[in-house]
Design a protein around this motif. Structure first.
Motif, PDB file in Angstrom:
ATOM      1  N   MET A  74      68.508  45.810  59.908  1.00 12.95           N
ATOM      2  CA  MET A  74      69.045  44.524  60.323  1.00 12.95           C
ATOM      3  C   MET A  74      69.277  43.613  59.116  1.00 12.95           C
ATOM      4  N   PRO A  75      70.396  42.885  59.075  1.00  8.73           N
ATOM      5  CA  PRO A  75      70.611  41.925  57.989  1.00  8.73           C
ATOM      6  C   PRO A  75      69.521  40.855  57.977  1.00  8.73           C
ATOM      7  N   ILE A 100      54.221  36.250  63.388  1.00 10.20           N
ATOM      8  CA  ILE A 100      55.361  36.981  63.952  1.00 10.20           C
ATOM      9  C   ILE A 100      55.458  36.715  65.449  1.00 10.20           C
ATOM     10  N   GLY A 101      56.678  36.448  65.900  1.00 13.22           N
ATOM     11  CA  GLY A 101      56.939  36.299  67.323  1.00 13.22           C
ATOM     12  C   GLY A 101      57.795  37.453  67.820  1.00 13.22           C
ATOM     13  N   THR A 102      58.033  37.486  69.123  1.00 16.72           N
ATOM     14  CA  THR A 102      58.798  38.572  69.732  1.00 16.72           C
ATOM     15  C   THR A 102      59.846  38.006  70.678  1.00 16.72           C
ATOM     16  N   LEU A 103      61.061  38.503  70.560  1.00 12.39           N
ATOM     17  CA  LEU A 103      62.116  38.081  71.480  1.00 12.39           C
ATOM     18  C   LEU A 103      61.848  38.644  72.871  1.00 12.39           C
ATOM     19  N   ILE A 104      61.872  37.768  73.853  1.00 16.33           N
ATOM     20  CA  ILE A 104      61.700  38.195  75.242  1.00 16.33           C
ATOM     21  C   ILE A 104      63.063  38.492  75.864  1.00 16.33           C
ATOM     22  N   ALA A 112      76.261  28.476  75.430  1.00 16.26           N
ATOM     23  CA  ALA A 112      75.303  28.691  74.345  1.00 16.26           C
ATOM     24  C   ALA A 112      74.409  29.870  74.705  1.00 16.26           C
ATOM     25  N   TRP A 113      73.708  30.369  73.705  1.00 14.02           N
ATOM     26  CA  TRP A 113      72.771  31.457  73.935  1.00 14.02           C
ATOM     27  C   TRP A 113      71.378  30.883  74.166  1.00 14.02           C
ATOM     28  N   GLU A 114      70.778  31.239  75.290  1.00 13.57           N
ATOM     29  CA  GLU A 114      69.400  30.849  75.561  1.00 13.57           C
ATOM     30  C   GLU A 114      68.492  32.012  75.175  1.00 13.57           C
ATOM     31  N   MET A 115      67.623  31.770  74.211  1.00 13.36           N
ATOM     32  CA  MET A 115      66.749  32.822  73.698  1.00 13.36           C
ATOM     33  C   MET A 115      65.297  32.409  73.909  1.00 13.36           C
ATOM     34  N   SER A 116      64.528  33.304  74.487  1.00 15.96           N
ATOM     35  CA  SER A 116      63.117  33.014  74.744  1.00 15.96           C
ATOM     36  C   SER A 116      62.247  33.946  73.915  1.00 15.96           C
ATOM     37  N   PHE A 117      61.104  33.424  73.473  1.00 11.51           N
ATOM     38  CA  PHE A 117      60.231  34.152  72.571  1.00 11.51           C
ATOM     39  C   PHE A 117      58.770  34.049  72.996  1.00 11.51           C
ATOM     40  N   HIS A 118      58.012  35.032  72.569  1.00 16.75           N
ATOM     41  CA  HIS A 118      56.554  34.975  72.677  1.00 16.75           C
ATOM     42  C   HIS A 118      56.002  34.705  71.294  1.00 16.75           C
ATOM     43  N   TYR A 168      71.712  40.138  66.200  1.00 16.56           N
ATOM     44  CA  TYR A 168      71.248  41.518  66.077  1.00 16.56           C
ATOM     45  C   TYR A 168      69.952  41.767  66.843  1.00 16.56           C
ATOM     46  N   LEU A 169      69.325  40.693  67.318  1.00 18.44           N
ATOM     47  CA  LEU A 169      68.029  40.842  67.981  1.00 18.44           C
ATOM     48  C   LEU A 169      68.192  41.439  69.371  1.00 18.44           C
ATOM     49  N   ARG A 170      67.223  42.222  69.746  1.00 12.39           N
ATOM     50  CA  ARG A 170      67.142  42.789  71.086  1.00 12.39           C
ATOM     51  C   ARG A 170      65.753  42.498  71.661  1.00 12.39           C
ATOM     52  N   SER A 171      65.598  42.644  72.939  1.00 11.22           N
ATOM     53  CA  SER A 171      64.299  42.409  73.557  1.00 11.22           C
ATOM     54  C   SER A 171      63.225  43.225  72.839  1.00 11.22           C
ATOM     55  N   GLY A 172      62.173  42.547  72.398  1.00 11.10           N
ATOM     56  CA  GLY A 172      61.099  43.207  71.660  1.00 11.10           C
ATOM     57  C   GLY A 172      61.216  43.087  70.152  1.00 11.10           C
ATOM     58  N   SER A 173      62.369  42.591  69.649  1.00  7.09           N
ATOM     59  CA  SER A 173      62.545  42.418  68.204  1.00  7.09           C
ATOM     60  C   SER A 173      61.538  41.400  67.668  1.00  7.09           C
TER      61      SER A 173
END
Length: 220
Positions: A74-75, A100-104, A112-118, A168-173
């Motif tokens: 990933m870039p 470190i967090g994780t994309l949910i 817009a893009w709604e992005m949620s994280f843990h 480039y992020l996917r769930s769990g990234s």
């Protein structure tokens, strides 16, 4: 010091336990030995210049606390250090990753893009509604969060999504998280006692009206 506004995408060409090589032709001519560069939000120092980028020394602490040790193609997001007189378009970012967090989930919502994280509790402690959070070096505003900040979401405009590695992020990234440094200072002052400061000799001094006047505070 950085602002969280990404200037370019780079590529990790080589990485071991001691050094990392970043390819970034767009920024190469702006770099000099000793410069600070935020790589996915991690402050690194240019130790050597290459034809298309730079080499930085890296420590086990950095690899363990950030996603720079991940084995993926990933870039990486890049930002040069803030210069005196530059506009502060994001927020004050130190380049010191808290965890470190994780994309949910990532979904398009109303243009817009709604992005949620843990986030880990140690980081979530400083995440507040409408506060600032740095994700992979990007200054973002917290759109929602739970009480302990271990869950939060951000709204990302298309320009930011398309010109950073968020696309480039996917769930769990995994993502690097740095909370707002202002919250850390406030917490420390409250924890140590907001009514106590130290005299030059180290003895405690109570903050009173007389103390403030003695130290130049003017009432209006």
């Amino acid at each position: 010091m950085f602002t969280g506004l990404i200037q370019s995408l780079g590529q990790i060409e080589h990485r071991d336990r001691e050094q990392i090589v970043i390819r970034c032709p767009d920024l190469r001519n702006k770099l000099a030995l000793g410069d600070s560069v935020a790589v996915n939000g991690v402050c690194l120092t240019v130790a050597k210049l290459t034809a298309s980028g730079f080499v930085a020394d890296i420590s086990p602490e950095t690899l363990n606390r950030s996603n720079l040790g991940d084995s993926n193609s990933m870039p990486v997001n890049l930002e040069l250090a803030l210069a005196v007189g530059d506009r502060l378009g994001g927020h004050f970012v130190t380049g010191h990753i808290d965890g470190i967090g994780t994309l949910i989930e990532s979904k398009m919502q109303g243009g817009a893009w709604e992005m949620s994280f843990h986030a880990l509790a140690s980081v979530g402690h400083y995440i507040v509604f409408k506060g600032s959070i740095c994700v992979n070096g990007i200054s973002l505003t917290v759109a929602s969060c739970n009480d302990d900040g271990t869950y939060f979401s951000v709204a990302v405009i298309p320009h930011t999504y398309q010109n950073t590695n968020l696309s480039y992020l996917r769930s769990g990234s995994k993502v690097n998280l740095e909370s707002d440094v202002l919250g850390k200072y406030v917490e420390k002052f409250l924890r140590l006692g907001s009514h106590t400061v130290r005299e030059p000799n180290g003895s405690p001094a109570e903050i009173t009206a007389d103390f403030l006047a003695e130290h130049g505070w003017e009432y209006t």
